[in-house]
Scaffold this motif. Structure first.
Motif, PDB file in Angstrom:
ATOM      1  N   LYS A 154       0.823  -1.209   0.000  1.00  0.00           N
ATOM      2  CA  LYS A 154       0.000   0.000   0.000  1.00  0.00           C
ATOM      3  C   LYS A 154       0.859   1.261   0.000  1.00  0.00           C
ATOM      4  O   LYS A 154       0.505   2.265  -0.625  1.00  0.00           O
ATOM      5  N   SER A 155       1.991   1.201   0.723  1.00  0.00           N
ATOM      6  CA  SER A 155       2.898   2.356   0.716  1.00  0.00           C
ATOM      7  C   SER A 155       3.473   2.579  -0.676  1.00  0.00           C
ATOM      8  O   SER A 155       3.561   3.712  -1.157  1.00  0.00           O
ATOM      9  N   ALA A 156       3.868   1.481  -1.317  1.00  0.00           N
ATOM     10  CA  ALA A 156       4.408   1.586  -2.674  1.00  0.00           C
ATOM     11  C   ALA A 156       3.344   2.100  -3.638  1.00  0.00           C
ATOM     12  O   ALA A 156       3.617   2.934  -4.509  1.00  0.00           O
ATOM     13  N   ARG A 157       2.119   1.592  -3.450  1.00  0.00           N
ATOM     14  CA  ARG A 157       1.024   2.055  -4.314  1.00  0.00           C
ATOM     15  C   ARG A 157       0.737   3.541  -4.063  1.00  0.00           C
ATOM     16  O   ARG A 157       0.509   4.307  -5.002  1.00  0.00           O
TER      17      ARG A 157
ATOM     18  N   LEU B 245       2.872   5.790  -3.006  1.00  0.00           N
ATOM     19  CA  LEU B 245       3.955   6.552  -3.628  1.00  0.00           C
ATOM     20  C   LEU B 245       3.744   6.631  -5.139  1.00  0.00           C
ATOM     21  O   LEU B 245       3.946   7.682  -5.759  1.00  0.00           O
ATOM     22  N   GLY B 246       3.327   5.500  -5.713  1.00  0.00           N
ATOM     23  CA  GLY B 246       3.086   5.480  -7.152  1.00  0.00           C
ATOM     24  C   GLY B 246       1.976   6.436  -7.558  1.00  0.00           C
ATOM     25  O   GLY B 246       2.090   7.157  -8.555  1.00  0.00           O
ATOM     26  N   VAL B 247       0.884   6.447  -6.779  1.00  0.00           N
ATOM     27  CA  VAL B 247      -0.235   7.351  -7.074  1.00  0.00           C
ATOM     28  C   VAL B 247       0.215   8.808  -6.940  1.00  0.00           C
ATOM     29  O   VAL B 247      -0.148   9.664  -7.756  1.00  0.00           O
TER      30      VAL B 247
ATOM     31  N   LEU C  42       3.269  10.034  -7.295  1.00  0.00           N
ATOM     32  CA  LEU C  42       4.127  10.364  -8.435  1.00  0.00           C
ATOM     33  C   LEU C  42       3.313  10.511  -9.716  1.00  0.00           C
ATOM     34  O   LEU C  42       3.613  11.347 -10.565  1.00  0.00           O
ATOM     35  N   TRP C  43       2.271   9.682  -9.832  1.00  0.00           N
ATOM     36  CA  TRP C  43       1.433   9.737 -11.034  1.00  0.00           C
ATOM     37  C   TRP C  43       0.641  11.054 -11.089  1.00  0.00           C
ATOM     38  O   TRP C  43       0.693  11.792 -12.077  1.00  0.00           O
ATOM     39  N   LYS C  44      -0.068  11.331  -9.959  1.00  0.00           N
ATOM     40  CA  LYS C  44      -0.912  12.522  -9.966  1.00  0.00           C
ATOM     41  C   LYS C  44      -0.101  13.816  -9.811  1.00  0.00           C
ATOM     42  O   LYS C  44      -0.375  14.810 -10.476  1.00  0.00           O
TER      43      LYS C  44
ATOM     44  N   ASP D  66       3.515  13.095 -12.763  1.00  0.00           N
ATOM     45  CA  ASP D  66       3.199  12.881 -14.176  1.00  0.00           C
ATOM     46  C   ASP D  66       2.093  13.820 -14.663  1.00  0.00           C
ATOM     47  O   ASP D  66       2.271  14.547 -15.641  1.00  0.00           O
TER      48      ASP D  66
END
Length: 679
Positions: A611-614, A616-618, A620-622, A625
């Motif tokens: 969940k932490s990785a997700r 972080l991914g969200v 970075l995405w929002k 990106d």
């Protein structure tokens, strides 16, 4: 360099199973029009692996008896900034032994699969996958450079993914293969960093060239602070490479994928998760011994990780009821033993246990598969019992595999397992004390869960058809092979023959190979040990007086009595007084909950790390990106262009007097500017 090993012969070893895999996969499936029938598909793949085994055996003979060696580059792919990308083979004692282990176990699994997967719709596809796996593993162990090693490393991971999720309509299998794939990516991240550091500082990916420059690495500091001190480059490289081994060889905390991989068909449990793929990390660390010998920190790290895995994964085997999962946790524990040996600089002992373990663990997995077939694809040991009289061949081979696993004197597992305990005892590293305790305690644990399975399955009262919800091996076997009386039945010869052939080395190979492998010249040029800094093997050699004396001496050592104690405890608890396990489960309920939840590692991975990785991914995405790159850079650029274009469009009216006005205004502006400048 000896000329008795030819490049063409060595090239044929991995290519033979690759050809069989390609023919079965392309011509034997719907994609290729099913040109090959089942008989042709299994015949071609078995022939390919048999050819590879024969050539590997001849190679081992040349290496062991004639002293033959081979280390050549066969093909240079490309050169990047002076770094050569090559394909080549290095064949010494370590490689030759691994080639024989991989091809022999694979051959047994191929034959076994004819019986086990007989009624499976994906029969040809399965044979294609296991032959492709054999090719990948051979490329890994035969490589003379890190690029080819990494190719084989990733290829076995890919085929493992395909095999674990072989029944792709089964949700638990798809979850398991994705879990294996993702956990191995975590380990491979560290592995790539280690390879990159070696390439950057040595300018080569070739083993020989890297090892020649290894002493230079020991003197280079690295800006990575450990325990308040700046680390050495060689320590960072060693730990990064070992993180790769932690993923592939399922060491704590990257072990979580291996038990779930039992969702695949039983033959791949034997091939991948007992004998070959999971030992790739052990092989890699042994191959890189010149690097590890230069860093006590890395060796201590390996010792601690291996000790935790050896002991605590064994505890999990005690409470499992799925016969395959018990053996899976046994594999985790034994891989921990091998890792402990690596940390003690007893690399030869680690690969010795790798070899003996490959035979008896493959025997146990295939024996478990035979039991599952005989029990009409029920895997729950609580609903078995008394199978011995119905399946005599499976019973006797399973007994031999169990005795080898627990380290019974004169069996192969005894020589390798006790050698690990001795080597760790003689190690002078700070972590050796904890590791020695862990491997000693692990002897009792291993014996207990092994005989728990043995007694519940083969002895006691028959408990068939008492559990309608028992776990099954797969989703399409449930309705066939069921005898009307509900009794177990012995497996066909294609299943029992591999069991008998695997039982022979499980019993004998340790006695005949311990001396040349540990104290002879067989692995001398393949493994580097500095006896002045790490004296475990040299001190072990002083007390070793041959395999017969070692077995005799075992009668007065703790491991034998710990193993005996585990067996007797299991016998009492599961045959004499079955009320004891239930009582222990009530009294030790909090501990049982921890074990049933596998130390909550899955919960931690899924709810904290994933969940932490997700998250972080969200973010970075929002934030990165969409907001910065898409909104700020990409969209802003076209908006500015659009604004400038709109202004330019207003100025371009098309009227001549507008343009004349602009020209006159421009001339006046220039004149004014120059007049002002002249002042």
């Amino acid at each position: 360099m000896s000329t008795s090993l030819s490049a063409s012969t060595l090239l044929a070893v991995p290519l033979a199973p690759l050809v069989g895999s390609a023919l079965a996969g392309i011509l034997g499936t719907k994609l290729g029009g099913n040109v090959l029938g089942r008989r042709a598909a299994h015949s071609l793949t078995i022939l390919g692996v048999f050819v590879a085994f024969v050539l590997s055996a001849l190679t081992l003979k040349s290496v062991a008896l004639d002293g033959a060696r081979f280390n050549e580059t066969l093909y240079q792919w490309m050169v990047v900034g002076g770094l050569k990308m090559e394909i080549g083979f290095m064949v010494d004692g370590l490689t030759a032994m691994m080639m024989c282990v991989v091809t022999f176990v694979s051959l047994m699994v191929h034959i076994y699969t004819m019986g086990y997967m007989e009624e499976d719709a994906g029969y040809n596809r399965f044979f294609s996958y296991i032959s492709l796996f054999t090719f990948s593993m051979l490329m890994l162990v035969m490589s003379n450079n890190l690029l080819q090693l990494f190719f084989g490393w990733e290829a076995v991971g890919l085929v493992s993914y395909l095999l674990i999720g072989f029944w792709f309509n089964k949700p638990s299998a798809i979850f398991a293969n994705m879990k294996a794939f993702l956990v191995n990516r975590v380990g491979d991240f560290g592995f790539i960093l280690g390879i990159g550091l070696l390439a950057a500082y040595t300018g080569s990916l070739n083993y020989t060239e890297i090892f020649a420059k290894a002493p230079e690495l020991a003197g280079i500091a690295f800006p990575w602070y450990m325990f308040g001190q700046e680390a050495l480059l060689v320590t960072v490289i060693g730990i990064c490479l070992f993180i790769g081994a932690m993923g592939k060889s399922a060491q704590f905390p990257l072990h979580v994928w291996l038990p779930d991989s039992m969702e695949g068909p039983t033959p791949i449990s034997a091939l991948i998760h007992a004998a070959t793929m999971v030992t790739a990390g052990i092989f890699m660390v042994a191959r890189m011994s010149p690097i590890y010998e230069l860093s006590d920190t890395a060796l201590n790290f390996i010792l601690v990780i291996g000790a935790i895995t050896a002991l605590f994964m064994g505890f999990l085997g005690i409470i499992q009821n799925d016969i395959k999962r018990v053996i899976a946790y046994s594999t985790l524990s034994q891989l921990g033993y091998m890792t402990v040996a690596l940390g003690a600089s007893a690399y030869s002992v680690a690969v010795f246990h790798l070899m003996t373990h490959a035979f008896f663990k493959a025997l146990l997995f295939l024996g478990a598969g035979s039991v599952i077939m005989g029990m009409h694809h029920n895997q729950d040991i609580r609903w078995m019992g008394g199978v011995r009289k119905y399946m005599p061949i499976t019973w006797i081979t399973f007994v031999l595999g169990t005795l080898a696993l627990i380290g019974t004197p004169f069996f192969s597992g005894f020589y390798s397992k006790d050698s690990i305990i001795e080597a760790v005892h003689f190690s002078n590293l700070p972590a050796a004390g904890f590791a020695h305790f862990a491997v000693l305690a692990g002897v009792f644990v291993t014996s207990f869960y092994s005989f728990r399975v043995y007694f519940l399955v083969f002895h006691g009262k028959e408990r068939y058809d008492q559990n309608p919800d028992a776990h099954h091996d797969d989703h399409h076997h449930d309705d066939h092979g069921h005898h009307g009386d509900g009794k177990p039945h012995e497996s066909p010869w294609v299943v029992t023959l591999p069991l008998a052939l695997l039982a022979v080395p499980s019993v004998l190979i340790g006695y005949f190979t311990i001396e040349p492998m540990l104290f002879g010249a067989f692995l001398q040029d393949a493994i580097t040990v500095n006896p002045a800094l790490h004296p475990a093997m040299s001190r072990f050699a002083e007390v070793f007086h041959g395999p017969l004396a070692m077995a005799s001496h075992a009668l007065s050592t703790p491991p034998l009595y710990l193993a005996l104690g585990g067996a007797v405890t299991a016998w009492y608890m599961y045959l004499i007084n079955p009320a004891v396990p239930a009582f222990c489960a009530r009294v030790l309920r909090p501990l049982i909950v921890v074990l049933e939840n596998k130390y909550f590692m899955d919960w931690i991975n899924e709810n904290i790390i994933a969940k932490s990785a997700r998250g972080l991914g969200v973010a970075l995405w929002k934030g990165g990106d969409r907001a910065i790159i898409e909104g700020g850079v990409v969209n802003m650029s076209w908006k500015i262009v659009g604004l400038v274009s709109a202004l330019a469009r207003r100025a371009q009216t098309g009227y001549l007097y507008h343009y004349a006005f602009v020209m006159i205004a421009g001339v006046l502006a220039f004149m004014t500017y120059f007049v002002w400048l002249a002042k």
